[in-house]
Write an enzyme that holds these catalytic residues in place. Sequence first.
Site, mmCIF file in Angstrom:
data_model
loop_
_atom_site.group_PDB
_atom_site.id
_atom_site.type_symbol
_atom_site.label_atom_id
_atom_site.label_comp_id
_atom_site.label_asym_id
_atom_site.label_seq_id
_atom_site.Cartn_x
_atom_site.Cartn_y
_atom_site.Cartn_z
ATOM 1 N N HIS A 144 -10.956 68.786 -43.040
ATOM 2 C CA HIS A 144 -10.679 67.039 -43.135
ATOM 3 C C HIS A 144 -11.647 66.980 -44.059
ATOM 4 C CE1 HIS A 144 -11.755 63.135 -42.469
ATOM 5 N NE2 HIS A 144 -12.148 62.998 -41.667
ATOM 6 N N HIS A 175 -0.734 66.638 -44.774
ATOM 7 C CA HIS A 175 -1.719 65.529 -43.952
ATOM 8 C C HIS A 175 -0.811 64.909 -42.489
ATOM 9 C CE1 HIS A 175 -3.712 62.010 -44.104
ATOM 10 N NE2 HIS A 175 -4.400 62.122 -44.812
ATOM 11 N N ASP A 200 -8.068 65.444 -51.198
ATOM 12 C CA ASP A 200 -8.994 66.435 -51.851
ATOM 13 C C ASP A 200 -8.267 67.456 -52.918
ATOM 14 O OD1 ASP A 200 -9.446 65.872 -48.260
ATOM 15 O OD2 ASP A 200 -10.399 65.570 -49.738
HETATM 16 C C1 SDX Z 1 -8.221 64.463 -45.682
HETATM 17 O O1 SDX Z 1 -6.906 61.849 -41.340
HETATM 18 C C2 SDX Z 1 -7.803 61.230 -42.050
HETATM 19 O O2 SDX Z 1 -6.531 60.183 -43.330
HETATM 20 C C3 SDX Z 1 -7.602 62.647 -43.426
HETATM 21 C C4 SDX Z 1 -7.876 61.830 -44.576
HETATM 22 C C5 SDX Z 1 -8.636 60.500 -44.693
HETATM 23 O O3 SDX Z 1 -9.393 60.466 -46.147
HETATM 24 O O4 SDX Z 1 -10.280 60.326 -44.041
HETATM 25 O O5 SDX Z 1 -7.212 61.862 -45.463
HETATM 26 C C6 SDX Z 1 -8.963 63.314 -45.389
HETATM 27 O O6 SDX Z 1 -8.886 64.694 -44.412
HETATM 28 C C7 SDX Z 1 -6.896 65.202 -45.980
HETATM 29 C C8 SDX Z 1 -6.571 66.484 -45.373
HETATM 30 C C9 SDX Z 1 -7.496 67.925 -46.147
HETATM 31 N N1 SDX Z 1 -7.639 68.766 -45.748
HETATM 32 C C10 SDX Z 1 -6.839 69.777 -45.880
HETATM 33 O O7 SDX Z 1 -6.507 69.725 -46.851
HETATM 34 C C11 SDX Z 1 -6.564 71.172 -44.649
HETATM 35 C C12 SDX Z 1 -5.239 71.654 -45.285
HETATM 36 N N2 SDX Z 1 -4.436 70.961 -44.926
HETATM 37 C C13 SDX Z 1 -3.983 71.302 -43.281
HETATM 38 O O8 SDX Z 1 -4.612 71.747 -43.132
HETATM 39 C C14 SDX Z 1 -3.574 70.670 -42.239
HETATM 40 O O9 SDX Z 1 -2.411 69.528 -43.427
HETATM 41 C C15 SDX Z 1 -3.914 68.860 -41.455
HETATM 42 C C16 SDX Z 1 -5.444 69.373 -41.203
HETATM 43 C C17 SDX Z 1 -4.451 68.480 -42.901
HETATM 44 C C18 SDX Z 1 -2.866 68.103 -41.204
HETATM 45 O O10 SDX Z 1 -3.021 69.200 -40.003
HETATM 46 P P1 SDX Z 1 -2.075 68.333 -39.086
HETATM 47 O O11 SDX Z 1 -0.976 66.965 -39.011
HETATM 48 O O12 SDX Z 1 -2.416 68.588 -37.304
HETATM 49 O O13 SDX Z 1 -0.854 69.450 -39.166
HETATM 50 P P2 SDX Z 1 -0.593 70.985 -38.926
HETATM 51 O O14 SDX Z 1 -1.414 71.664 -38.667
HETATM 52 O O15 SDX Z 1 0.114 70.595 -37.142
HETATM 53 O O16 SDX Z 1 0.787 71.327 -39.133
HETATM 54 C C19 SDX Z 1 2.102 71.044 -39.345
HETATM 55 C C20 SDX Z 1 2.871 72.301 -39.841
HETATM 56 C C21 SDX Z 1 2.037 73.567 -38.927
HETATM 57 O O17 SDX Z 1 3.220 74.869 -39.444
HETATM 58 P P3 SDX Z 1 4.232 74.612 -37.896
HETATM 59 O O18 SDX Z 1 3.143 75.099 -36.394
HETATM 60 O O19 SDX Z 1 4.384 73.662 -37.221
HETATM 61 O O20 SDX Z 1 5.043 75.949 -38.144
HETATM 62 O O21 SDX Z 1 2.348 72.320 -41.214
HETATM 63 C C22 SDX Z 1 1.952 73.523 -41.406
HETATM 64 C C23 SDX Z 1 1.121 73.958 -40.265
HETATM 65 O O22 SDX Z 1 1.009 75.614 -40.361
HETATM 66 N N3 SDX Z 1 0.767 73.540 -42.489
HETATM 67 C C24 SDX Z 1 0.613 74.177 -43.343
HETATM 68 C C25 SDX Z 1 -0.745 73.025 -43.993
HETATM 69 N N4 SDX Z 1 -0.477 71.564 -43.659
HETATM 70 C C26 SDX Z 1 0.281 72.360 -42.329
HETATM 71 N N5 SDX Z 1 0.631 75.246 -43.556
HETATM 72 C C27 SDX Z 1 0.462 75.689 -44.780
HETATM 73 N N6 SDX Z 1 -0.863 75.233 -45.562
HETATM 74 C C28 SDX Z 1 -1.166 73.976 -45.694
HETATM 75 N N7 SDX Z 1 -2.102 73.419 -45.850
#
Ligand code: SDX
Length: 429
Positions: A266, A307, A365
């Site tokens: 987050h 996201h 971010d």
């Molecule tokens: C913020 O919710 C909001 O609005 C948040 C926010 C706000 O203003 O409040 O926008 C702020 O928190 C932005 C997000 C910041 N976080 C990151 O940048 C961390 C990296 N991102 C991830 O960890 C992830 O994308 C999340 C946490 C942001 C979202 O997670 P989800 O929706 O639960 O998605 P997921 O983890 O289920 O991923 C779906 C797929 C997975 O692969 P499969 O299991 O389907 O094979 O996408 C892959 C994940 O492995 N994946 C990534 C990835 N993000 C998702 N793979 C590599 N790198 C990434 N960054």
Amino acid sequence: MSDLKATLTVDGIDGAIELPVHEGTIGPRVVDVGALTANGMFTYDPGFVSTAACESQITYIDGAKGVLLHRGYPIDQLAEHSDYLETCYLLLYGELPDKTQKEQFVRTVHNHTMVHEQIRTFYNGFRRDAHPMAIMCGVVGALSAFYHDSLDISDEHHRQVAAFRLIAKMPTLAAMSYKFSIGQPFMYPDNSMGYAENFLHMMFGTPCEPSRISPVLAKAMDRIFLLHADHEQNASTSTVRLAGSSGANPFACIASGIAALWGPSHGGANEAVLNMLEEIGDVSRIDEFVARAKDKNDPFRLMGFGHRVYKNFDPRAKVMKQAADEVLAELGMENDPLLAIAKRLEEIALSDEYFIEKKLYPNVDFYSGIILKALGIPTSMFTVIFAVGRTVGWIAHWNEMISGSYRIGRPRQLYTGYAQRDYIPLDQR
Ligand code: SDX
């Protein structure tokens, strides 16, 4: 509410269950599943991927189109034409202020920028190397020990005073957490300055000489606060709503939001992005890290990408990227190596089948840390900056809930543990 209905048939349950369907102004319709409990069932939605936890009129996100509206106004227009405190007014009251309303709002915020002198002693209880988010969790929660005249959540005036105190004091507390970590004296706010200018003054000013804050840097800081102001029912905002639903005081609720924001999935991602870019170190190593991000056996993720809602560009990332170019050019840092790595990483990721298939785009971010670093903000303060900007969004959602009708939030579960069994005496185990 509409007269639309959903009909659910479930094996083992006679007849169909009719569920009301509600429509909003824009966006997906929702199925009201309240009737399921009477039929001995719950919905099951870990991570709340398909769950609308509340009704709200504050912010709307269209993840597929990469649209973000605050009370109907697109984020790119607000970033271009508005400022943080004006956006705070919009989020809190639902309309853009006129000149008089804006001046009054800014003046009231200025009247609350100082913190109780005794709060300064809290900082001495921390180690100098405490993470500033650890300090913020502590001191913001502690505000409820000082401001007893704004704790009654049933009193609209109390709620309004708490809102002003939190919006006004967060920059002061944040700057104090930085000054404490470098052993410099705390700086008092200077209310002749703008909100972001005052924050930079408290961060980088010293009692030995007058502050000279560049208007360009102050504008960049203000835009960063604005871009972080609110984002619908994200994890930290949902935490604030849940804490508020128990009747907890506003300072405790905001402290819970700060704690939830800290995680690297987050708000902690902005700090993680900078650490990642520094670990990559050179554009020649980008492919190695992209490969790791795609490797299911490697827990590494490309921080600042992906996201839960946006399956297109995060509109805030677009504005942030443009701001990064402008600020670094203004500072004569357009050749900043981290910016070069970030831009190249974005190019490579956005052309990679894995990221395209999973719809992983840069989020808010990804570029924010590059601007913050250029402003001289240490990486450990990045999530604190996010918390300062997001405080108004947390308050707006908290107040929207408390000023309406609400019940304590109490999710249920799918239980897969033991059915009832009898105690086994120690000598029989
Ligand atoms: C913020 O919710 C909001 O609005 C948040 C926010 C706000 O203003 O409040 O926008 C702020 O928190 C932005 C997000 C910041 N976080 C990151 O940048 C961390 C990296 N991102 C991830 O960890 C992830 O994308 C999340 C946490 C942001 C979202 O997670 P989800 O929706 O639960 O998605 P997921 O983890 O289920 O991923 C779906 C797929 C997975 O692969 P499969 O299991 O389907 O094979 O996408 C892959 C994940 O492995 N994946 C990534 C990835 N993000 C998702 N793979 C590599 N790198 C990434 N960054």
